[in-house]
Design a protein around this motif. Structure first.
Motif, PDB file in Angstrom:
ATOM      1  N   ARG A   1     -24.495  97.656  49.898  1.00 12.63           N
ATOM      2  CA  ARG A   1     -23.994  96.483  49.185  1.00 12.63           C
ATOM      3  C   ARG A   1     -22.962  96.910  48.163  1.00 12.63           C
ATOM      4  O   ARG A   1     -23.008  98.015  47.652  1.00 12.63           O
TER       5      ARG A   1
ATOM      6  N   TYR B   1     -21.453  96.682  44.533  1.00 13.09           N
ATOM      7  CA  TYR B   1     -21.773  96.362  43.146  1.00 13.09           C
ATOM      8  C   TYR B   1     -20.647  96.867  42.256  1.00 13.09           C
ATOM      9  O   TYR B   1     -20.030  97.888  42.554  1.00 13.09           O
TER      10      TYR B   1
ATOM     11  N   TYR C   1     -18.110 102.358  46.958  1.00 15.69           N
ATOM     12  CA  TYR C   1     -18.437 101.710  48.233  1.00 15.69           C
ATOM     13  C   TYR C   1     -17.659 102.326  49.399  1.00 15.69           C
ATOM     14  O   TYR C   1     -18.210 102.571  50.456  1.00 15.69           O
TER      15      TYR C   1
END
Length: 68
Positions: A3, A5, A23
């Motif tokens: 995910r 963030y 990421y």
């Protein structure tokens, strides 16, 4: 599941670039330079997208040192 963030420990403004760097496994300093240059040459449109990402994405949860 991976995910996205915002970063809470490597942020300069909102942590969006640091979150993107983590990421996509990119160089953080290089990404910040690219975002800055693109913002200058595109009349600030990426800055608006940055602020939108700052609002939409959550900050990465961190453990407090006293939660051990």
């Amino acid at each position: 599941m991976k995910r996205f963030y915002r970063s809470s420990d490597e942020k300069v403004v909102g942590g969006v670039c640091a979150g993107l760097s983590r990421y996509f496994d990119l160089n953080l300093v290089g990404l910040r330079w690219v975002v800055a240059l693109v913002t200058i040459f595109m009349s600030g449109i990426p800055a608006i997208l940055y602020v939108m990402a700052w609002v939409v994405f959550k900050e990465r949860p961190t453990r407090d040192i006293y939660d051990i």
